[in-house]
Design an enzyme around this catalytic site. Structure first.
Site, short mmCIF file in Angstrom:
data_model
loop_
_atom_site.label_atom_id
_atom_site.label_comp_id
_atom_site.label_asym_id
_atom_site.label_seq_id
_atom_site.Cartn_x
_atom_site.Cartn_y
_atom_site.Cartn_z
N LEU A 1 18.18 72.65 28.58
CA LEU A 1 17.58 71.82 29.61
C LEU A 1 18.38 70.54 29.87
O LEU A 1 18.00 69.74 30.73
CB LEU A 1 16.14 71.47 29.23
N TYR B 1 17.17 56.34 24.81
CA TYR B 1 15.96 57.07 24.43
C TYR B 1 14.71 56.36 24.94
O TYR B 1 13.85 56.97 25.59
CB TYR B 1 15.91 57.20 22.90
#
Length: 257
Positions: free
Chosen positions: A42, A155
């Site tokens: 992905l 992140y």
């Protein structure tokens, strides 16, 4: 019943979620790099397109649920790869499976965010221009000022952007009859956490992360919450983020919620 699709199903929270759902009698279409019904990366556009095509074939274009759990941790050296999986991949799967969810019975989706999502405010999110332009490679330059800690910056920014993306979809998805929520785990004992603990840049901060309840979370803790949010019992729960962190967010930001 139509199936439920789960990304990141081969390990950690995704694996626990798939196991919990199967134990409750659901058919699960797992999506991961390996050991899944649909094997795909992905982190790439081609991988996402292939995953969507395979999932839709498996479910005959009807899903009762979707769980977006696939993700990379801050220890990954390439910030663009972190955002490609954690944001761009998650949103592509979410939007790509929306029509199939609309064809399901009492459908719902849950996206796994993180308590790190509140460490960056959307107004100052450094990857917002990359999101607006769709240029995934631009994330690297956007977080470069964080130096050795650019992975964590990427992140947190990706998880913040992902939560915003879910909330922005709440209106249209609700009108279409598809509930959509996020869960925001704290320190959970997964391979992702263990990889972070092995990285000297992040190990001390992870070890010191406050958890008033006195233990790290287990994948099944989060899986139980996800299963509830997918269930009919959560029929009026929509557009919300649920922190599941043993009280960490409450003690670090008691006046902000």
């Amino acid at each position: 019943m139509a199936p439920i699709a789960v990304t990141g199903s081969a390990s950690g929270i995704g694996a626990a979620t798939a196991e919990t759902l199967r134990a409750a009698g659901h058919e699960v279409i797992g999506i991961d790099l390996r050991d899944a019904e649909v094997c795909a990366d992905l982190g790439t556009r081609t991988g996402r397109e292939g995953a969507l095509a395979e999932v839709l074939e498996h479910c005959a274009h009807a899903l009762d649920g979707f769980v977006s759990c696939a993700g990379l941790g801050p220890h990954i050296e390439d910030p663009a790869l972190i955002s490609s999986v954690n944001y761009f991949g998650a949103v592509a799967m979410l939007d790509g499976l929306f029509p199939a969810l609309r064809s399901g019975t009492d459908p719902a989706a849950v996206v796994v965010s993180s308590v790190a999502s509140v460490q960056v405010r959307w107004a100052e999110n450094p990857i917002a221009p990359a999101i607006a332009s769709g240029d995934e490679s631009a994330v690297t330059a956007a977080v470069a000022e964080a130096g050795d800690y650019r992975g964590h910056y990427a992140y947190a920014a990706a998880k913040n952007a992902l939560t915003v993306a879910v909330r922005r979809r709440a209106g249209d998805w609700g009108t279409a009859g598809v509930r959509l929520n996020t869960v925001a785990p704290g320190v959970v004992d997964t391979p992702l956490l263990r990889d972070g603990l092995a990285d000297e840049r992040y190990s001390a901060a992870m070890e010191a992360f406050p958890t008033p309840i006195g233990r790290r979370g287990q994948p099944r803790d989060v899986a139980t919450l996800i299963a509830y949010l997918l269930s009919a019992g959560a029929g009026f729960v929509h557009g919300a983020q649920f922190v599941i962190d043993g009280g960490a967010d409450a003690v670090t930001r008691p006046e902000q919620f």
